[in-house]
Design a protein around this motif. Structure first.
Motif, mmCIF file in Angstrom:
data_model
loop_
_atom_site.group_PDB
_atom_site.id
_atom_site.type_symbol
_atom_site.label_atom_id
_atom_site.label_comp_id
_atom_site.label_asym_id
_atom_site.label_seq_id
_atom_site.Cartn_x
_atom_site.Cartn_y
_atom_site.Cartn_z
ATOM 1 N N PRO A 57 28.597 54.754 16.691
ATOM 2 C CA PRO A 57 28.830 53.469 17.373
ATOM 3 C C PRO A 57 29.935 52.662 16.689
ATOM 4 C CG PRO A 57 26.480 53.852 17.119
ATOM 5 C CD PRO A 57 27.186 54.941 16.336
ATOM 6 N N GLY A 58 30.851 52.177 17.504
ATOM 7 C CA GLY A 58 31.922 51.329 16.996
ATOM 8 C C GLY A 58 33.125 52.076 16.464
ATOM 9 N N GLU A 59 33.086 53.408 16.420
ATOM 10 C CA GLU A 59 34.212 54.191 15.922
ATOM 11 C C GLU A 59 34.930 54.879 17.075
ATOM 12 O OE1 GLU A 59 32.935 56.944 12.921
ATOM 13 O OE2 GLU A 59 32.262 55.361 11.573
ATOM 14 N N PHE A 60 36.186 55.207 16.866
ATOM 15 C CA PHE A 60 36.973 55.895 17.890
ATOM 16 C C PHE A 60 36.331 57.241 18.193
ATOM 17 C CE2 PHE A 60 40.425 58.317 19.711
ATOM 18 C CZ PHE A 60 41.125 57.384 20.460
ATOM 19 N N PRO A 61 36.083 57.547 19.455
ATOM 20 C CA PRO A 61 35.408 58.805 19.839
ATOM 21 C C PRO A 61 36.381 59.996 19.879
ATOM 22 C CG PRO A 61 35.407 57.221 21.663
ATOM 23 C CD PRO A 61 36.188 56.615 20.551
ATOM 24 N N TRP A 62 36.699 60.501 18.698
ATOM 25 C CA TRP A 62 37.688 61.570 18.583
ATOM 26 C C TRP A 62 37.276 62.835 19.336
ATOM 27 C CZ3 TRP A 62 42.428 60.622 17.434
ATOM 28 C CH2 TRP A 62 42.740 59.528 16.633
ATOM 29 N N VAL A 67 38.526 66.593 23.615
ATOM 30 C CA VAL A 67 38.055 67.381 24.752
ATOM 31 C C VAL A 67 38.877 67.059 26.004
ATOM 32 C CG1 VAL A 67 36.137 67.478 26.412
ATOM 33 C CG2 VAL A 67 35.708 67.868 23.991
ATOM 34 N N ASN A 68 39.034 65.784 26.309
ATOM 35 C CA ASN A 68 39.723 65.407 27.541
ATOM 36 C C ASN A 68 41.214 65.715 27.502
ATOM 37 O OD1 ASN A 68 37.439 64.623 28.939
ATOM 38 N ND2 ASN A 68 37.536 62.536 28.200
ATOM 39 N N TYR A 129 41.362 53.037 22.999
ATOM 40 C CA TYR A 129 40.764 54.300 23.446
ATOM 41 C C TYR A 129 41.051 54.549 24.927
ATOM 42 C CZ TYR A 129 37.141 57.751 24.563
ATOM 43 O OH TYR A 129 36.471 58.856 25.002
ATOM 44 N N LEU A 130 40.854 53.520 25.749
ATOM 45 C CA LEU A 130 41.099 53.649 27.185
ATOM 46 C C LEU A 130 42.545 54.067 27.433
ATOM 47 C CD1 LEU A 130 39.791 51.380 29.934
ATOM 48 C CD2 LEU A 130 42.213 51.877 29.884
ATOM 49 N N THR A 131 43.474 53.389 26.804
ATOM 50 C CA THR A 131 44.901 53.656 27.010
ATOM 51 C C THR A 131 45.322 54.986 26.397
ATOM 52 O OG1 THR A 131 45.296 51.280 27.003
ATOM 53 C CG2 THR A 131 47.215 52.698 26.673
ATOM 54 N N ALA A 132 44.867 55.261 25.185
ATOM 55 C CA ALA A 132 45.255 56.507 24.508
ATOM 56 C C ALA A 132 44.753 57.730 25.264
ATOM 57 C CB ALA A 132 44.719 56.510 23.074
ATOM 58 N N THR A 133 43.545 57.648 25.791
ATOM 59 C CA THR A 133 43.014 58.786 26.535
ATOM 60 C C THR A 133 43.800 59.000 27.817
ATOM 61 O OG1 THR A 133 40.804 58.502 25.608
ATOM 62 C CG2 THR A 133 40.968 59.767 27.643
ATOM 63 N N PHE A 134 44.045 57.930 28.550
ATOM 64 C CA PHE A 134 44.816 58.059 29.791
ATOM 65 C C PHE A 134 46.205 58.629 29.512
ATOM 66 C CE2 PHE A 134 47.936 56.320 32.764
ATOM 67 C CZ PHE A 134 47.496 56.921 33.930
ATOM 68 N N LEU A 135 46.930 58.026 28.581
ATOM 69 C CA LEU A 135 48.279 58.499 28.275
ATOM 70 C C LEU A 135 48.254 59.908 27.688
ATOM 71 C CD1 LEU A 135 49.921 55.254 26.821
ATOM 72 C CD2 LEU A 135 50.269 56.290 29.084
ATOM 73 N N GLY A 136 47.302 60.154 26.789
ATOM 74 C CA GLY A 136 47.179 61.487 26.201
ATOM 75 C C GLY A 136 46.915 62.547 27.254
ATOM 76 N N ALA A 137 46.055 62.242 28.210
ATOM 77 C CA ALA A 137 45.729 63.193 29.273
ATOM 78 C C ALA A 137 46.950 63.463 30.152
ATOM 79 C CB ALA A 137 44.564 62.658 30.102
ATOM 80 N N MET A 138 47.667 62.420 30.531
ATOM 81 C CA MET A 138 48.852 62.593 31.381
ATOM 82 C C MET A 138 49.933 63.388 30.656
ATOM 83 S SD MET A 138 48.163 61.275 34.299
ATOM 84 C CE MET A 138 46.475 61.772 34.047
ATOM 85 N N ILE A 139 50.172 63.038 29.404
ATOM 86 C CA ILE A 139 51.180 63.758 28.616
ATOM 87 C C ILE A 139 50.749 65.210 28.425
ATOM 88 C CG2 ILE A 139 52.207 63.939 26.304
ATOM 89 C CD1 ILE A 139 52.145 60.787 26.295
ATOM 90 N N ALA A 140 49.469 65.439 28.189
ATOM 91 C CA ALA A 140 48.972 66.797 27.966
ATOM 92 C C ALA A 140 49.146 67.685 29.195
ATOM 93 C CB ALA A 140 47.504 66.754 27.543
#
Length: 161
Positions: A57-62, A67-68, A129-140
């Motif tokens: 809880p409270g940490e970045f969900p690496w 996975v995503n 987290y919201l932004t990094a996952t979205f951008l990371g997924a699109m870039i990936a």
């Protein structure tokens, strides 16, 4: 399109008619089977990664982030392979794309973790987290597709642009 064509399109499958029921099962059962098997395998892989990279809880969900983004990279690779490089069997895309990668990636956990970050860490880390996952997924996905096309062109002896 004629009126007869429109009438045929509008007629639903009648599951009370044995021939229509058998045709529906014959056509869709293999697809649903490979999706279910692939989904189970993908979910097991995600579960294993979750054990290796647990989220506190409270940490970045690496774990979920990895996975995503990895799943998006792999869907980019897969789609180029089965559309541009190979003539794939009709069950390859449902097995790997919908099943394995659908079971591996997780939007629901991503959404839940954003909510948990908002509760435990506030807006800042949740927004990252919201932004990094979205951008990371699109870039990936773009990177996976681009790299696979480039590798395929190289192996096929093309110069590629």
């Amino acid at each position: 399109m004629s009126l007869n064509d429109e009438a045929e399109l509008a007629d639903p499958v009648d599951l009370h008619v044995g021939a229509q029921r058998r045709e529906l099962v014959r056509h869709h059962a293999p697809v649903l089977t490979v999706i279910a098997i692939g989904g189970g395998l993908g979910a097991l892989a995600r579960y294993g990664l979750g054990l290796l990279l647990p989220t506190r809880p409270g940490e970045f969900p690496w774990g979920t982030f990895l996975v995503n983004t990895a799943g998006c990279l792999l869907i980019g690779v897969l789609m180029v392979l089965i559309t541009d490089v190979w003539t794939a069997h009709r069950l390859v895309r449902p097995f790997f794309g919908v099943g394995v990668l659908g079971g591996f990636t997780t939007f629901s956990t991503y959404a839940l973790e954003i909510r948990n970050l908002l509760q435990h860490s506030g807006f800042g880390l949740a927004a990252v987290y919201l932004t990094a996952t979205f951008l990371g997924a699109m870039i990936a996905v773009v990177t996976g597709a681009w790299a696979t096309r480039a590798l395929a062109r190289t192996r096929m002896g093309g110069t590629g642009a």
